[in-house]
Design a protein around this motif. Structure first.
Motif, PDB file in Angstrom:
ATOM      1  N   HIS A 137       0.839  -1.205   0.000  1.00 10.87           N
ATOM      2  CA  HIS A 137       0.000   0.000   0.000  1.00 10.87           C
ATOM      3  C   HIS A 137       0.871   1.251   0.000  1.00 10.87           C
ATOM      4  CE1 HIS A 137      -3.627  -2.206   0.314  1.00 10.87           C
ATOM      5  NE2 HIS A 137      -3.585  -2.473   1.609  1.00 10.87           N
ATOM      6  N   HIS A 138       1.918   1.237   0.795  1.00 11.46           N
ATOM      7  CA  HIS A 138       2.823   2.383   0.917  1.00 11.46           C
ATOM      8  C   HIS A 138       3.488   2.701  -0.423  1.00 11.46           C
ATOM      9  CE1 HIS A 138       4.126   4.987   4.101  1.00 11.46           C
ATOM     10  NE2 HIS A 138       5.409   4.816   3.846  1.00 11.46           N
ATOM     11  N   ILE A 139       4.004   1.676  -1.067  1.00 16.94           N
ATOM     12  CA  ILE A 139       4.670   1.872  -2.362  1.00 16.94           C
ATOM     13  C   ILE A 139       3.691   2.395  -3.397  1.00 16.94           C
ATOM     14  CG2 ILE A 139       5.843   0.712  -4.269  1.00 16.94           C
ATOM     15  CD1 ILE A 139       7.052  -1.215  -2.221  1.00 16.94           C
ATOM     16  N   ARG A 140       2.508   1.800  -3.468  1.00 13.05           N
ATOM     17  CA  ARG A 140       1.524   2.220  -4.467  1.00 13.05           C
ATOM     18  C   ARG A 140       1.128   3.679  -4.291  1.00 13.05           C
ATOM     19  NH1 ARG A 140      -1.937  -3.009  -3.018  1.00 13.05           N
ATOM     20  NH2 ARG A 140      -1.049  -4.552  -4.461  1.00 13.05           N
ATOM     21  N   MET A 141       0.839   4.063  -3.059  1.00 16.82           N
ATOM     22  CA  MET A 141       0.338   5.410  -2.828  1.00 16.82           C
ATOM     23  C   MET A 141       1.398   6.465  -3.114  1.00 16.82           C
ATOM     24  SD  MET A 141      -2.641   4.651  -2.280  1.00 16.82           S
ATOM     25  CE  MET A 141      -3.605   3.230  -1.766  1.00 16.82           C
ATOM     26  N   TYR A 142       2.615   6.245  -2.644  1.00 16.73           N
ATOM     27  CA  TYR A 142       3.649   7.247  -2.891  1.00 16.73           C
ATOM     28  C   TYR A 142       4.131   7.225  -4.340  1.00 16.73           C
ATOM     29  CZ  TYR A 142       3.898   8.735   1.927  1.00 16.73           C
ATOM     30  OH  TYR A 142       3.587   9.283   3.144  1.00 16.73           O
ATOM     31  N   PHE A 143       4.020   6.085  -5.003  1.00 18.16           N
ATOM     32  CA  PHE A 143       4.340   6.058  -6.432  1.00 18.16           C
ATOM     33  C   PHE A 143       3.309   6.875  -7.205  1.00 18.16           C
ATOM     34  CE2 PHE A 143       4.497   3.952 -10.680  1.00 18.16           C
ATOM     35  CZ  PHE A 143       5.818   4.268 -10.975  1.00 18.16           C
ATOM     36  N   ALA A 144       2.050   6.843  -6.766  1.00 13.21           N
ATOM     37  CA  ALA A 144       1.025   7.673  -7.393  1.00 13.21           C
ATOM     38  C   ALA A 144       1.335   9.155  -7.187  1.00 13.21           C
ATOM     39  CB  ALA A 144      -0.351   7.332  -6.815  1.00 13.21           C
ATOM     40  N   LEU A 146       4.340  10.437  -6.783  1.00 14.51           N
ATOM     41  CA  LEU A 146       5.468  10.742  -7.673  1.00 14.51           C
ATOM     42  C   LEU A 146       5.012  10.813  -9.124  1.00 14.51           C
ATOM     43  CD1 LEU A 146       8.362   8.577  -6.168  1.00 14.51           C
ATOM     44  CD2 LEU A 146       7.903  11.006  -5.845  1.00 14.51           C
ATOM     45  N   GLY A 147       3.968  10.065  -9.466  1.00 15.87           N
ATOM     46  CA  GLY A 147       3.410  10.145 -10.818  1.00 15.87           C
ATOM     47  C   GLY A 147       2.887  11.536 -11.111  1.00 15.87           C
ATOM     48  N   SER A 148       2.266  12.176 -10.107  1.00 22.69           N
ATOM     49  CA  SER A 148       1.783  13.547 -10.309  1.00 22.69           C
ATOM     50  C   SER A 148       2.959  14.519 -10.468  1.00 22.69           C
ATOM     51  CB  SER A 148       0.896  13.968  -9.131  1.00 22.69           C
ATOM     52  OG  SER A 148       1.672  14.188  -7.954  1.00 22.69           O
ATOM     53  N   VAL A 149       4.050  14.245  -9.758  1.00 24.95           N
ATOM     54  CA  VAL A 149       5.243  15.089  -9.897  1.00 24.95           C
ATOM     55  C   VAL A 149       5.827  14.959 -11.302  1.00 24.95           C
ATOM     56  CG1 VAL A 149       7.592  15.494  -9.058  1.00 24.95           C
ATOM     57  CG2 VAL A 149       5.760  14.951  -7.435  1.00 24.95           C
ATOM     58  N   ALA A 150       5.920  13.713 -11.784  1.00 21.67           N
ATOM     59  CA  ALA A 150       6.441  13.477 -13.134  1.00 21.67           C
ATOM     60  C   ALA A 150       5.546  14.115 -14.184  1.00 21.67           C
ATOM     61  CB  ALA A 150       6.575  11.974 -13.380  1.00 21.67           C
ATOM     62  N   ALA A 151       4.226  14.036 -13.984  1.00 19.57           N
ATOM     63  CA  ALA A 151       3.291  14.655 -14.935  1.00 19.57           C
ATOM     64  C   ALA A 151       3.495  16.161 -14.972  1.00 19.57           C
ATOM     65  CB  ALA A 151       1.857  14.315 -14.545  1.00 19.57           C
ATOM     66  N   GLY A 152       3.703  16.778 -13.803  1.00 19.98           N
ATOM     67  CA  GLY A 152       3.958  18.216 -13.761  1.00 19.98           C
ATOM     68  C   GLY A 152       5.246  18.582 -14.464  1.00 19.98           C
ATOM     69  N   LEU A 153       6.256  17.726 -14.355  1.00 22.44           N
ATOM     70  CA  LEU A 153       7.536  17.970 -15.028  1.00 22.44           C
ATOM     71  C   LEU A 153       7.380  17.921 -16.539  1.00 22.44           C
ATOM     72  CD1 LEU A 153      10.634  18.305 -14.892  1.00 22.44           C
ATOM     73  CD2 LEU A 153      10.805  15.811 -14.711  1.00 22.44           C
ATOM     74  N   VAL A 154       6.546  17.003 -17.024  1.00 22.80           N
ATOM     75  CA  VAL A 154       6.325  16.879 -18.467  1.00 22.80           C
ATOM     76  C   VAL A 154       5.495  18.052 -18.994  1.00 22.80           C
ATOM     77  CG1 VAL A 154       5.204  15.484 -20.257  1.00 22.80           C
ATOM     78  CG2 VAL A 154       6.541  14.375 -18.453  1.00 22.80           C
ATOM     79  N   VAL A 155       4.451  18.415 -18.253  1.00 23.06           N
ATOM     80  CA  VAL A 155       3.540  19.470 -18.696  1.00 23.06           C
ATOM     81  C   VAL A 155       4.218  20.838 -18.665  1.00 23.06           C
ATOM     82  CG1 VAL A 155       1.403  20.697 -18.140  1.00 23.06           C
ATOM     83  CG2 VAL A 155       1.475  18.202 -18.022  1.00 23.06           C
TER      84      VAL A 155
END
Length: 425
Positions: A137-144, A146-155
C-alpha cells in the motif's frame, strides 16, 4: 516469512483472496492518510491552488480515512502496539502543552488532527500481522504521488524546476517541496529493492518503480533522502546477508559500483552534493544551524522546558526548524523528546530481536531512514509521512494473527500460494 497473496495491479482479476484477510477498503484508508500528510505549503503550481482549498482537501481526507476505518472495523477490534501506545502518550502530552494556547487556537486544531490520525492507525492495527500488505500500500500510494510530480515535469518543466528552488524538482500540480519528493522517492526505492531481493515482486515491476523514482530523486538534489536511502538499505541488506544469497550478491555489487562511482565521478557527485552552495552555507546546513542555535539559546520557563509551547508549524522566529528533535523539544518539550526517542528505540530493539526475514529488513530500512532524516527534517512529533513510515515498520514487526482453523482445501490452497511466482507491486 508469510506468503502474500494480494491481488496487485497487473494481476488477474480473479486472483486468490488475501491470505491476511485485509479488506480492500484498508488500502483506500491508507491512501487518504498519505494525502493528508502531503501538506499545504510548497512551490507555486501550474494552476494556482488556494491554501485554504488544499487544507480543506487534506483535512477532509483525514476525516474520511477515520470514517472508513471505523466502518471497516465496526467492532473496534485493535491489536496491542507499543508504537501506537507511545504515540497516544505523545498526543496527551501535546494536548496538555497546547491547552495554554501559547501557540494559539491552531495548536488545539493540530491536536485534533493528530488524534484523528492516531485513532485511524489504531483502527487499522487490526490488520497489522507481520505481512507485507502495508508495504505494498505504501509503495503504491507514494508512487502515485510521484506520478503527479512526473506529470507536472512533463507538462511544465519551468514550473517543476523553478529558479526559486535553485532548479530543484518541485510539485507543479500539487505543492510539494524538493525534500518531500526526495523522501517519497527514497522510501519506495528502498522498499522495492528489498521486495526484489526477497523475490516478492518481479523485475519488471521493480524497474518500473525504481528507475523513474531514482530520476526524480536525483532531480530534487535532496542530500538527506539520498543518504537515508543508501545507509538505510545498507543496514537492511546487512540484516539479510547471513541468510540470503541474493542479498550477499547485491551487497557486493553495490559496494563495487559505489567505489567505481566515487572514483570515476567524484567531481560530478561533489557538484550534485554541494548544489552550488558556498562552504560556509554548506557547513551551516543551509542556514539550519543558525535557527537551531537561536532556538536552544531562547529563554524558557520550566513548563516550556518539559511540555513545550504546543503544536505549531515547526518553525522558530518565522524560520523552519528542520530538525525533528528540536521541533519536538520546542513544541512538546523534553517529555515529547523522550517519547519520540522511545518510539525509535522500541521499534529498533524489536527489529533487532526478530529473526532475519524480509519483513525485518523492510522495518530496519524504514526505522533507520526516519532516524537519519530526523536530523534535517521535522515530522516525528506530529501527523506526517514519517509517522506513516514507522507505522508500516510496526505492522511488519507485529506478531502474526492466530491461524484460522484448517479446512480440507487448506493444504491445496497453500500449495497453490507457494507455487505462485513474484507478484507485481
Amino acid at each position: 516469512m508469510n506468503t502474500e497473496t494480494d491481488a496487485l495491479p497487473g494481476a488477474e482479476h480473479g486472483a486468490a483472496p488475501r491470505a491476511s484477510g485485509t479488506p480492500r477498503l484498508v488500502g483506500l484508508v491508507w491512501g487518504l492518510l498519505v494525502l493528508n500528510t502531503l501538506g499545504s505549503a510548497g512551490a507555486k503550481t501550474i494552476v494556482p491552488l488556494p491554501r485554504s482549498l488544499i487544507q480543506m482537501v487534506t483535512m477532509g481526507a483525514l476525516v474520511a480515512a477515520f470514517a472508513l476505518a471505523l466502518a471497516v472495523n465496526l467492532r473496534l477490534r485493535i491489536r496491542s502496539s507499543a508504537y501506537l501506545l507511545l504515540l497516544t502518550l505523545l498526543l496527551v502530552s501535546s494536548v496538555i502543552s497546547s491547552a495554554n494556547l501559547e501557540s494559539g487556537f491552531g495548536a488545539l486544531f493540530r491536536c485534533f488532527r493528530l488524534a484523528l490520525f492516531i485513532g485511524t492507525l489504531w483502527l487499522l492495527s487490526r490488520w497489522w500481522n507481520g505481512s507485507l500488505t502495508f508495504v505494498r500500500h505504501h509503495i503504491r500510494m507514494y508512487f502515485a504521488v510521484l506520478g503527479s510530480v512526473a506529470a507536472g515535469l512533463v507538462v511544465s518543466p519551468g514550473a517543476a524546476l523553478p529558479d526559486l528552488y535553485g532548479g530543484r524538482l518541485v510539485g507543479a500540480l500539487w505543492p510539494l517541496t524538493p525534500p518531500q519528493i526526495g523522501q517519497y522517492a527514497a522510501v519506495i526505492i528502498g522498499l522495492t529493492v528489498l521486495l526484489l531481493l526477497g523475490r516478492r515482486t518481479d523485475r519488471t515491476s521493480a524497474v518500473v518503480v525504481i528507475v523513474p523514482s531514482f530520476v526524480l530523486l536525483a532531480l530534487t538534489h535532496t542530500r538527506t533522502a539520498t543518504l537515508g536511502l543508501f545507509l538505510g538499505l545498507a543496514l537492511a541488506i546487512g540484516s539479510l546477508v547471513l541468510t540470503s544469497a541474493a542479498a550477499r550478491r547485491f551487497f557486493t555489487w553495490a559496494v563495487l559500483c559505489g567505489v567505481v562511482a566515487a572514483v570515476g565521478f567524484a567531481s560530478a557527485l561533489q557538484t550534485w552534493f554541494l548544489r552550488g552552495q558556498s562552504k560556509e552555507n554548506f557547513s551551516s546546513l543551509t542556514g539550519r544551524a543558525k535557527v537551531w542555535d537561536a532556538l536552544l539559546s531562547a529563554p524558557r520557563s520550566t513548563s516550556e522546558q518539559f511540555l513545550g509551547v504546543g503544536l505549531g508549524d515547526k518553525s522558530f522566529g518565522g524560520l523552519p526548524i528542520d530538525n525533528s528533535w528540536l521541533a519536538v523539544f520546542n513544541e512538546q518539550g523534553l517529555i515529547g523528546v523522550a517519547l519520540v526517542a522511545a518510539i525509535i528505540l522500541v521499534l529498533g530493539a524489536v527489529a533487532l530481536l526478530r529473526p532475519p526475514s524480509l519483513q525485518r529488513a523492510c522495518a530496519i530500512f524504514l526505522i533507520s531512514y526516519c532516524a537519519i532524516a530526523s536530523y534535517t527534517e521535522a515530522g516525528l512529533g506530529d501527523a506526517s509521512p514519517y509517522l506513516l513510515h514507522l507505522a508500516v515498520a510496526a505492522s511488519l514487526l507485529a506478531a502474526p494473527a492466530a491461524a484460522a482453523p484448517t479446512t480440507p482445501d487448506g493444504p491445496r490452497r497453500r500449495a497453490r500460494e507457494r507455487a505462485r511466482g513474484p507478484e507485481a507491486i
